[in-house]
Design an enzyme around this catalytic site. Sequence first.
Site, PDB file in Angstrom:
ATOM      1  N   LYS A  13       0.825  -1.214   0.000  1.00 28.91           N
ATOM      2  CA  LYS A  13       0.000   0.000   0.000  1.00 28.91           C
ATOM      3  C   LYS A  13       0.858   1.264   0.000  1.00 28.91           C
ATOM      4  O   LYS A  13       0.627   2.180  -0.779  1.00 28.91           O
ATOM      5  CB  LYS A  13      -0.909   0.052   1.245  1.00 28.91           C
ATOM      6  N   ARG A  88      -9.127   1.585   8.832  1.00 33.04           N
ATOM      7  CA  ARG A  88      -8.738   0.212   9.131  1.00 33.04           C
ATOM      8  C   ARG A  88      -9.839  -0.520   9.882  1.00 33.04           C
ATOM      9  O   ARG A  88      -9.670  -1.701  10.209  1.00 33.04           O
ATOM     10  CB  ARG A  88      -7.475   0.230   9.984  1.00 33.04           C
ATOM     11  N   ARG A 127      11.477  -6.013   4.536  1.00 32.59           N
ATOM     12  CA  ARG A 127      11.217  -4.564   4.437  1.00 32.59           C
ATOM     13  C   ARG A 127      12.291  -3.786   5.198  1.00 32.59           C
ATOM     14  O   ARG A 127      12.646  -4.115   6.312  1.00 32.59           O
ATOM     15  CB  ARG A 127       9.841  -4.233   5.018  1.00 32.59           C
ATOM     16  N   ARG A 160      11.560  -2.088  10.852  1.00 36.46           N
ATOM     17  CA  ARG A 160      10.526  -1.575  11.742  1.00 36.46           C
ATOM     18  C   ARG A 160      10.350  -2.504  12.938  1.00 36.46           C
ATOM     19  O   ARG A 160      10.383  -3.714  12.781  1.00 36.46           O
ATOM     20  CB  ARG A 160       9.204  -1.452  10.970  1.00 36.46           C
ATOM     21  N   ARG A 171      -0.629  -8.931  13.395  1.00 40.88           N
ATOM     22  CA  ARG A 171      -1.148  -7.883  12.514  1.00 40.88           C
ATOM     23  C   ARG A 171      -2.023  -8.486  11.426  1.00 40.88           C
ATOM     24  O   ARG A 171      -3.025  -7.902  11.028  1.00 40.88           O
ATOM     25  CB  ARG A 171       0.005  -7.080  11.923  1.00 40.88           C
TER      26      ARG A 171
HETATM   27  P1  ADP Z   1       1.517  -1.433   7.339  1.00 39.66           P
HETATM   28  O1  ADP Z   1       2.184  -0.502   6.348  1.00 39.66           O
HETATM   29  O2  ADP Z   1       2.335  -2.611   7.615  1.00 39.66           O
HETATM   30  O3  ADP Z   1       0.131  -1.781   6.952  1.00 39.66           O
HETATM   31  P2  ADP Z   1       1.151   0.923   8.939  1.00 39.66           P
HETATM   32  O4  ADP Z   1       2.385   1.712   8.860  1.00 39.66           O
HETATM   33  O5  ADP Z   1      -0.003   1.366   8.106  1.00 39.66           O
HETATM   34  O6  ADP Z   1       1.465  -0.610   8.687  1.00 39.66           O
HETATM   35  O7  ADP Z   1       0.641   0.858  10.446  1.00 39.66           O
HETATM   36  C1  ADP Z   1       1.503   0.444  11.487  1.00 39.66           C
HETATM   37  C2  ADP Z   1       0.702   0.342  12.772  1.00 39.66           C
HETATM   38  O8  ADP Z   1       0.168   1.640  13.109  1.00 39.66           O
HETATM   39  C3  ADP Z   1      -0.506  -0.578  12.729  1.00 39.66           C
HETATM   40  O9  ADP Z   1      -0.172  -1.930  12.985  1.00 39.66           O
HETATM   41  C4  ADP Z   1      -1.382   0.026  13.833  1.00 39.66           C
HETATM   42  O10 ADP Z   1      -0.905  -0.346  15.111  1.00 39.66           O
HETATM   43  C5  ADP Z   1      -1.128   1.523  13.668  1.00 39.66           C
HETATM   44  N1  ADP Z   1      -2.106   2.138  12.760  1.00 39.66           N
HETATM   45  C6  ADP Z   1      -1.850   2.729  11.559  1.00 39.66           C
HETATM   46  N2  ADP Z   1      -2.988   3.193  10.998  1.00 39.66           N
HETATM   47  C7  ADP Z   1      -3.998   2.887  11.858  1.00 39.66           C
HETATM   48  C8  ADP Z   1      -5.414   3.076  11.846  1.00 39.66           C
HETATM   49  N3  ADP Z   1      -6.046   3.678  10.821  1.00 39.66           N
HETATM   50  N4  ADP Z   1      -6.117   2.631  12.915  1.00 39.66           N
HETATM   51  C9  ADP Z   1      -5.514   2.029  13.947  1.00 39.66           C
HETATM   52  N5  ADP Z   1      -4.202   1.803  14.015  1.00 39.66           N
HETATM   53  C10 ADP Z   1      -3.437   2.221  12.992  1.00 39.66           C
HETATM   54  P1  ADP Z   2       2.290  -1.778   3.210  1.00 44.96           P
HETATM   55  O1  ADP Z   2       2.314  -0.274   3.182  1.00 44.96           O
HETATM   56  O2  ADP Z   2       1.061  -2.351   2.583  1.00 44.96           O
HETATM   57  O3  ADP Z   2       2.536  -2.322   4.576  1.00 44.96           O
HETATM   58  P2  ADP Z   2       4.874  -1.627   1.804  1.00 44.96           P
HETATM   59  O4  ADP Z   2       4.585  -0.721   0.660  1.00 44.96           O
HETATM   60  O5  ADP Z   2       5.640  -1.075   2.941  1.00 44.96           O
HETATM   61  O6  ADP Z   2       3.480  -2.304   2.312  1.00 44.96           O
HETATM   62  O7  ADP Z   2       5.599  -2.932   1.251  1.00 44.96           O
HETATM   63  C1  ADP Z   2       6.005  -3.998   2.107  1.00 44.96           C
HETATM   64  C2  ADP Z   2       7.358  -4.536   1.640  1.00 44.96           C
HETATM   65  O8  ADP Z   2       7.214  -5.178   0.367  1.00 44.96           O
HETATM   66  C3  ADP Z   2       8.423  -3.454   1.434  1.00 44.96           C
HETATM   67  O9  ADP Z   2       9.680  -4.011   1.769  1.00 44.96           O
HETATM   68  C4  ADP Z   2       8.340  -3.135  -0.048  1.00 44.96           C
HETATM   69  O10 ADP Z   2       9.588  -2.631  -0.542  1.00 44.96           O
HETATM   70  C5  ADP Z   2       8.007  -4.507  -0.639  1.00 44.96           C
HETATM   71  N1  ADP Z   2       7.172  -4.446  -1.839  1.00 44.96           N
HETATM   72  C6  ADP Z   2       6.222  -3.524  -2.171  1.00 44.96           C
HETATM   73  N2  ADP Z   2       5.648  -3.795  -3.364  1.00 44.96           N
HETATM   74  C7  ADP Z   2       6.233  -4.953  -3.798  1.00 44.96           C
HETATM   75  C8  ADP Z   2       6.050  -5.766  -4.974  1.00 44.96           C
HETATM   76  N3  ADP Z   2       5.139  -5.475  -5.919  1.00 44.96           N
HETATM   77  N4  ADP Z   2       6.818  -6.885  -5.068  1.00 44.96           N
HETATM   78  C9  ADP Z   2       7.717  -7.192  -4.098  1.00 44.96           C
HETATM   79  N5  ADP Z   2       7.938  -6.463  -2.988  1.00 44.96           N
HETATM   80  C10 ADP Z   2       7.197  -5.359  -2.820  1.00 44.96           C
END
Ligand code: ADP
Ligand code: ADP
Length: 214
Positions: A13, A88, A127, A160, A171
């Site tokens: 995302k 979320r 990541r 992270r 998660r």
């Molecule tokens: P990811 O990219 O792996 O989906 P995020 O960076 O979006 O993770 O979020 C990391 C953490 O921050 C989540 O696991 C949650 O604890 C918190 N968080 C982020 N956005 C929200 C939201 N909209 N509501 C509740 N918790 C959130």
């Molecule tokens: P989210 O925001 O949904 O948690 P991220 O954008 O941070 O996800 O991506 C999670 C991990 O996967 C990162 O290490 C990113 O560089 C990698 N990644 C993202 N898109 C792709 C893809 N299309 N193929 C392989 N790895 C990817």
Amino acid sequence: MKIIMLGAPGAGKGTQAKKIADKYQIPHVSTGDIFRANIKNGTELGKKAKTYMDAGQLVPDELTVDLLMDRISQADCANGYVLDGFPRTIPQAECLEKALSGRNDAVDFAINVEVPDENIVARMSGRRACPACGATYHIVHIPTKVEGICDRCGGELALRDDDKPETVKNRLSVYHTQTKPLIQFYGDKKVLHEVDGTQEMEKVFADIVKVLGE
Ligand code: ADP
Ligand code: ADP
Ligand code: ZN
């Protein structure tokens, strides 16, 4: 253009939201990034959020919704934004809907980046993020030119805290119970679009551009 990114943690995302923000010249709004900035700066909000984040739980809606509403009412969001990590939960989506409909407005696109659970743990363990500029890489799939160093700003990359396999499992289960119902929610509103997130990053983006338009 108001866009929401849906998908499991690690689906890509953030990676895609940054590309959308660049191409369509709208802000990338990530609640996760806002929480991490608060943690880094040692704010009260950051302290509260960290306990939930480290456990792989969601930060309570009371702490999240106002923060997001505040952010999207700023001037740079007037022409739209791409939301990454919000909503979320169904209550979060309802709050957003209510706030927008008060201004005769609504979400235009909800893009679900579909990646099966089996692929997620590998994505997260590889990541690496740049704490200085927010860029995200993957040690295998999206490597930096110099190992451990951000291509964009030269910062030192970090894992992270919540990307450890045990936390990732929590998660994912939180995603399935609390966040996945949003797919139906936005499907009912006729703004849902699915893209195959297992494809290579540029291919995923090309599919998103097909949805959003050139
Ligand atoms: P990811 O990219 O792996 O989906 P995020 O960076 O979006 O993770 O979020 C990391 C953490 O921050 C989540 O696991 C949650 O604890 C918190 N968080 C982020 N956005 C929200 C939201 N909209 N509501 C509740 N918790 C959130
Ligand atoms: P989210 O925001 O949904 O948690 P991220 O954008 O941070 O996800 O991506 C999670 C991990 O996967 C990162 O290490 C990113 O560089 C990698 N990644 C993202 N898109 C792709 C893809 N299309 N193929 C392989 N790895 C990817
Ligand atoms: Zn950087």
